[in-house]
Write an enzyme that holds these catalytic residues in place. Structure first.
Site, mmCIF file in Angstrom:
data_model
loop_
_atom_site.group_PDB
_atom_site.id
_atom_site.type_symbol
_atom_site.label_atom_id
_atom_site.label_comp_id
_atom_site.label_asym_id
_atom_site.label_seq_id
_atom_site.Cartn_x
_atom_site.Cartn_y
_atom_site.Cartn_z
ATOM 1 N N ARG A 547 27.923 -23.160 -6.996
ATOM 2 C CA ARG A 547 26.928 -23.106 -5.926
ATOM 3 C C ARG A 547 25.585 -23.624 -6.407
ATOM 4 N NH1 ARG A 547 25.522 -17.926 -2.885
ATOM 5 N NH2 ARG A 547 25.483 -17.051 -4.979
ATOM 6 N N SER A 608 28.424 -17.332 -15.820
ATOM 7 C CA SER A 608 29.189 -16.078 -15.973
ATOM 8 C C SER A 608 30.354 -16.238 -16.939
ATOM 9 C CB SER A 608 29.676 -15.593 -14.604
ATOM 10 O OG SER A 608 28.576 -15.373 -13.756
ATOM 11 N N ASP A 662 25.696 -12.681 -14.484
ATOM 12 C CA ASP A 662 25.699 -12.143 -13.111
ATOM 13 C C ASP A 662 25.175 -10.713 -13.053
ATOM 14 O OD1 ASP A 662 27.865 -11.253 -14.527
ATOM 15 O OD2 ASP A 662 29.342 -11.587 -12.945
#
Length: 920
Positions: A547, A608, A662
C-alpha cells in the site's frame, strides 16, 4: 380441513380420520345425535393445535399470568442415545401400568442392532397401598426390588437404577423430582410436595438388602422416547397413551426460562393431560365427558387426559351405552346393575368390541357378562359407539402432537424436517386403529413434517435404563473433557508467574543480557501530542499486497488516501533490486495520480518483517517471511535499499524519515487520538507488543533522558523454556509441526495462526477417547490446518444457536450430535480463553513496568490494539482487559482499536520525528 369424525363411520364413507365433503346427521335420530357429539371438525382440531402450542410457548417463557394451560417441565435429560451406551441397569416403573409396579434388569451392549432382552417382573399394588400412606408405597417398592434381585443374584455390586415415575412432577435435577399431584387412581398421603427420589432412597436404605444408586427419575414418556430406535430422523419426541397420556420432546435449552441455560437441548415434559383451555376444548366436550369428570377422583382436573387416556375410554363407552339403553335404542331399553357401575367396561373391552372381524361376537360376549341381552342390530351400534369414542381420542391426540411438532419445527428454524416419534402405552398396544387414525390426522395437520412413528418395545423400561446409561456416559465424558481442558484453565497464580517471568525477561533484554525478549529499540522517541501538521507519504509492506498512502494531518484530524498495488510472486522471490524498483514504481504511480509529482514529502515505511533497528531510518532485515525471498536483502539496511532504488529512478525525490513495524504503527495511530497511548499490541495471525520505555533503561542506546519505544518481539517469549510448565501435549504437537520448532512459543499459544490447530489436536484426542463423534476418526479432522481460527470466533459467538455451530462443523465433514457441538464449543472456549489470559498477563507486565519506571501509585495508560483475533473474536478483548485489571490493579488501562496502524501509524511516526526535529 372439513369435518372428520364418527359420522363417516356410521355412513361407511372414507377412512377414519379423513375429511369428507357434505356429511350430515339426521336430527331426528337420537342415537346419531348422541354419537355426533364425538365428531370433531378439522377447524376444531386446528384450534386445539394452536391453543396448545400457545400454552406451550407461554409456559416455556415462564409466563404465569394468565396461568398456562399446560406445564412445560424440564426433565434434565439433555441428550438422546447415540448407540454406544453399555452396562447393566436396574429400572423401577411406578404408575406406567396403573395399579402395578414393574422391576427390570436391562443390559445395554453398546453395539447397534445387538440387544439382550430385559428381565422383568410385575407386582400388583394393593388398593390399600395406592390409597394409603406414602411411606407404605415406597416401602412396598423397595421390597419388590429386593424380591426381584433375590431371584437374580448380583452379589455386592453397586447397581445404578432409573426410576420411572409417571405422575406430574416438578423436576429440579436428573435425580430430583417433586410430586405435584397424584393421578391414575393413586392418592397416597404425605407424598405431594416431596422429592420422590429421596423417598425411594430412604425406603431402599430401610430395606438394607442391596446397594442401589438412584441415578435418574424419569416419567414413562421420556423413557419411551429414550428407548426408541431412530427412524427417518432422530427420535426426539415421546408419546404415551396409556391409562393417562403425555408427550415429551427435545427443546432448545435457551427457550426454557426455568433453566437459565443458553446452550444445548433438554427434554421437556409437556404434561398435556392437564390441558384445559375452555376456548379450545369446550366445543368438543360432550355431556358424557362432563359426567365422567364429575364422577372421577379429581373433578375439573386432567380434562384432556379424560378424553384420550386408556383409563377413561371404556368409561366413556359405558356412559354412552347406558344413555342409549335408557332411551330405548339398545338392549331393548334395558340396563343392568353392571352397566350402571363405574369401571365395568375397560379399554381392552373397547378394543375387542371394535375389532372389524371378531368385534360383533366379542361385544355380545362382553355385554352378556354384564347382564345385558343384545338384539340383532345392537352389536353394530355398540361397535359404532366404540369407534366414535376412540376416533375422537386419536384425533385429539394427533392435534396435540401436531402442536409439539410445530413447536419443534419453529425452534429448529426449519421449513421441513424429519423426525421420529416413539409411541407407547396400552392404547397403542391394544387398539390397532388408534395409531393409524393418529398418523393420518397428524399428516393433515402438519404436512411439512416427515414423521416416523416407532412403537416402544417394552413400555419404556429400556428407555429408562437408557436415560441412566446416557447420564453415566455423559458423566464419564465430562470427566475426560475436564481432564483434557484443565491445563488450559489458568488460575491467577499461574498468570502472575507468567507476568513475573515476562518482567524479568524484559529487564534482561533491556540490559542486553540473554533473554527470550529481544527488547529492540525503535528510535521512536515520542507519541503524537496533537500539534503535528503536514502531508506525509506512508508505505506498508507486509504481504503480497503493498500500500501507498497520502496522510494529511491537519487541525480537523487525519485524512488518508491510499492505493493497493500487488507484488507478483516473481518479484517477491526475485532479486532485491527488482523488488525495491517495483516499490518505487508504485510510489511514482501514486504520486502522479494524486498530483504530487516533484514534491519531496516526508515518508514513513511500515516494514513488517523481522529487523534489527539501528536508528529511526536504519533497519537491518534479519530474514524474510510470508512468502518473500528476494535475494541480496537479508543482512542489509532496508532504508538504504529503498533509497538506492529512488536514486536509480533519478527524477523522483523521496525523503525517507522513518521505518516502523506494524506494532509501533498501531501505537502511534491510536496515540494521535489519545496522547496517553504508550503501548501497541498486535493479536492477529501473529502477536507482538511495544511500549514507551525510559531511555536510561535501554542499554543499547546512548542517553539518560526521555523515552524510546521498545519493540518487544514478545512472540518469542518462553523460547528459553520458561513457559514449559504451561505447555500441553497439544502445544508440543503444533510446535513440532510448525516451520520453526522451538521458536515463538508465546505466539504459538496466543495467535490466530495456531489456535485452530491446537483445537484440532484436542478434538483428535477426545475422539480417540470416544468422547467426541462416537469415537469415529474422520479423514477431515486428520487434515492439518482444516480447523481455522476464525471458526473459534464463529462458534463462540453469543448470537449463534447450537444449530449454527453444528452447521459450521458439519461443513468441515464432522457429522456430530448436539452433545458433540457443546463439547467442541467448550474446547474452543478453553483454548481462546487461555490465549486471551496469557496476552493479558503480558500486557499487565508492561503496564506495571511503566508504572514502576515512573514511580506512580496509579498509572493511567492506553493500549492501541490491532489484529483480526482481537477484533473479531467475541470475547477475546474483554478477557484480556479483565486479566490486566486482575493482575495490575494499580493501573487504569484503556484499550483502543487501531483503524490503520500500519499506514496511518507510519505517517505519524514521521510527523512526530519532523516535529521533534523542528523543535530541536
Amino acid at each position: 380441513m372439513d369435518s372428520i369424525g364418527p359420522v363417516e363411520l356410521l355412513h361407511g364413507e372414507g377412512a377414519p380420520g379423513c375429511p369428507q365433503e357434505g356429511l350430515s346427521c339426521p336430527s331426528d335420530s337420537s342415537e346419531l345425535e348422541c354419537l355426533q357429539q364425538f365428531m370433531v371438525t378439522g377447524a376444531q382440531l386446528q384450534q386445539i393445535q394452536a391453543s396448545l402450542l400457545g400454552s406451550m410457548e407461554q409456559a416455556l417463557r415462564g409466563q404465569t399470568s394468565p396461568a398456562p394451560a399446560v406445564r412445560m417441565l424440564p426433565t434434565y435429560v439433555g441428550s438422546i442415545p447415540h448407540g454406544t451406551e453399555q452396562g447393566d441397569f436396574l429400572v423401577l416403573e411406578l404408575g406406567a401400568t396403573g395399579a402395578s409396579l414393574r422391576v427390570l434388569w436391562v443390559t445395554l451392549t453398546g453395539f447397534e442392532g445387538h440387544k439382550i432382552e430385559p428381565r422383568s417382573q410385575e407386582f400388583v399394588i394393593p388398593q390399600e397401598v395406592m390409597l394409603g400412606a406414602g411411606q407404605q408405597l415406597f416401602d412396598f417398592a423397595a421390597h419388590c426390588l429386593s424380591e426381584f434381585l433375590d431371584m437374580h443374584p448380583v452379589g455386592k455390586q453397586s447397581l445404578q437404577l432409573g426410576f420411572s415415575f409417571s405422575f406430574p412432577c416438578h423436576q429440579t435435577g436428573l435425580d430430583r423430582s417433586t410430586l405435584i399431584s397424584w393421578t391414575k387412581g393413586f392418592r397416597c398421603s404425605g407424598v405431594e410436595g416431596q422429592d420422590v427420589v429421596q423417598l425411594l432412597r430412604d425406603a431402599i436404605q430401610r430395606q438394607g438388602a442391596y446397594s442401589i444408586d438412584v441415578v435418574a427419575v424419569v416419567n414413562d414418556t421420556v423413557g419411551t422416547m429414550m428407548g426408541c430406535e431412530p427412524g427417518v430422523g432422530p427420535c426426539e419426541v415421546g408419546l404415551v397413551v396409556d391409562t393417562g397420556t403425555n408427550a415429551c420432546y427435545m427443546e432448545e435449552a435457551r427457550h426454557v426460562a426455568a433453566l437459565d441455560e443458553d446452550r444445548g437441548r433438554v427434554c421437556v415434559s409437556v404434561e398435556w393431560g392437564s390441558f384445559s383451555d375452555d376456548g379450545a376444548l369446550s366445543p368438543v366436550l360432550t355431556t358424557f365427558d362432563n359426567a365422567l369428570d364429575h364422577e372421577s377422583l379429581n373433578p375439573g382436573a386432567q380434562r384432556f387426559e379424560k378424553m384420550i387416556g386408556g383409563l377413561y375410554l371404556g368409561e366413556l363407552v359405558r356412559l354412552v351405552l347406558a344413555h342409549l339403553a335408557q332411551r330405548g335404542f339398545l338392549f331393548g331399553g334395558c340396563t343392568s346393575p353392571a352397566l350402571l357401575s363405574q369401571g365395568s367396561i375397560l379399554l381392552e373391552h373397547v378394543a375387542e368390541m371394535e375389532d372389524p372381524s371378531a368385534g360383533a361376537a366379542c361385544a355380545r360376549a362382553i355385554l352378556q357378562d354384564l347382564g345385558l341381552s343384545l338384539e340383532t342390530s345392537d352389536a353394530e351400534l355398540v361397535q359404532q359407539v366404540c369407534a366414535a369414542v376412540c376416533t375422537r381420542a386419536a384425533q385429539l391426540c394427533a392435534a396435540a402432537l401436531a402442536a409439539v411438532l410445530s413447536r419443534l419445527q419453529h425452534s429448529r428454524e426449519q421449513q421441513t424436517f424429519q423426525i421420529s416419534v416413539a409411541t407407547g402405552g396400552q392404547v397403542f398396544e391394544r387398539h390397532p386403529r388408534f395409531s393409524s387414525i393418529l398418523q393420518e390426522t397428524v399428516m393433515l395437520l402438519v404436512p411439512e413434517c416427515d414423521v416416523s412413528f416407532i412403537p416402544s418395545v417394552d413400555g419404556g423400561g429400556r428407555g429408562v435404563a437408557m436415560v441412566t446409561a446416557v447420564a453415566a456416559r455423559l458423566a464419564a465424558h465430562r470427566r475426560l473433557l475436564e481432564e483434557t481442558l484443565a491445563p488450559f484453565r489458568l488460575n491467577r497464580e499461574q498468570l502472575a508467574v507468567v507476568q513475573a517471568q515476562m518482567r524479568e525477561a524484559m529487564a534482561k533484554g533491556l540490559r542486553g543480557e540473554a533473554s527470550s525478549l529481544r527488547m529492540l529499540p525503535t528510535y521512536v522517541r515520542a507519541v503524537p501530542d496533537g500539534t503535528e501538521r503536514g502531508d506525509f507519504l506512508a508505505l506498508d509492506l507486509g504481504g503480497t499486497n503493498f500500500r501507498v498512502l497520502l496522510v494529511r494531518v491537519a487541525t480537523g484530524g487525519v485524512q488518508i488516501t491510499s492505493q493497493i498495488y500487488s507484488i507478483p510472486e516473481c518479484v517477491a522471490q526475485g532479486s532485491g533490486q527488482q523488488l525495491f524498483d517495483h516499490i518505487v514504481d508504485c510510489i511514482v504511480d501514486f504520486q502522479q495520480k494524486q498530483g504530487l509529482s516533484g514534491q519531496s514529502l516526508p515518508l514513513g515505511f511500515t516494514f513488517s518483517f523481522p529487523c534489527r533497528q539501528l536508528g529511526l531510518d536504519q533497519s537491518i532485515l534479519l530474514n524474510w517471511t510470508k512468502g518473500f525471498n528476494a535475494s541480496d536483502c537479508e543482512g542489509k539496511d532496508v532504508v538504504c535499499l529503498l533509497r538506492e532504488a529512488i536514486r536509480r529512478r533519478q527524477a523522483v525525490e523521496l525523503n525517507v524519515v522513518a521505518i516502523v513495524n506494524d506494532t509501533v504503527g498501531t501505537m502511534m495511530s491510536c496515540g494521535y487520538e489519545d496522547p496517553r497511548c504508550e503501548i501497541g499490541l498486535i493479536v492477529g495471525t501473529g502477536t507482538n507488543a511495544c511500549y514507551m520505555e525510559e531511555l536510561q533503561n535501554v542499554a543499547s542506546v546512548a542517553g539518560d533522558s526521555g523515552h524510546m519505544c521498545i519493540n518487544m518481539e514478545w512472540g518469542a517469549f518462553g523460547d528459553d523454556g520458561s513457559l514449559g510448565m504451561l505447555s500441553t501435549h497439544f502445544d508440543e504437537c503444533v510446535d513440532q509441526a510448525s516451520i520453526n520448532p522451538g521458536e515463538q512459543r508465546f505466539e504459538k499459544m496466543i495467535s490466530g495462526m495456531y489456535l485452530g490447530e491446537i483445537v484440532r489436536h484436542i478434538l483428535l484426542h477426545l475422539t480417540s477417547l470416544g468422547v467426541l463423534f462416537r469415537g469415529q476418526q474422520t479423514q477431515h479432522l486428520q487434515t492439518r490446518d482444516i480447523f481455522k481460527t476464525k471458526f473459534l470466533s464463529e462458534i463462540e459467538s453469543d448470537s449463534l444457536a447450537l444449530r449454527q455451530v453444528r452447521a459450521i462443523l458439519e461443513d468441515l465433514g464432522l457429522p456430530l450430535t448436539s452433545d458433540d457441538a457443546l463439547m467442541v464449543l467448550e474446547v474452543c472456549q478453553a483454548v481462546s480463553q487461555r490465549a486471551a489470559r496469557l496476552c493479558g498477563a503480558g500486557v499487565a507486565a508492561v503496564v506495571e513496568k511503566i508504572r514502576e519506571n515512573r514511580g506512580l501509585e496509579k498509572l493511567t495508560v492506553s493500549v492501541g490494539v490491532d489484529g483480526t483475533l482481537y477484533k473479531l473474536h467475541p470475547h477475546f478483548s474483554s478477557l484480556v482487559a479483565a486479566t490486566v485489571q486482575e493482575l495490575a490493579p494499580c493501573c487504569a488501562v484503556t484499550f483502543l482499536e487501531s483503524e490503520d496502524g500500519s499506514g496511518k501509524g507510519a505517517a505519524l511516526v514521521t510527523a512526530v520525528a519532523c516535529r521533534l526535529a523542528q523543535t530541536a
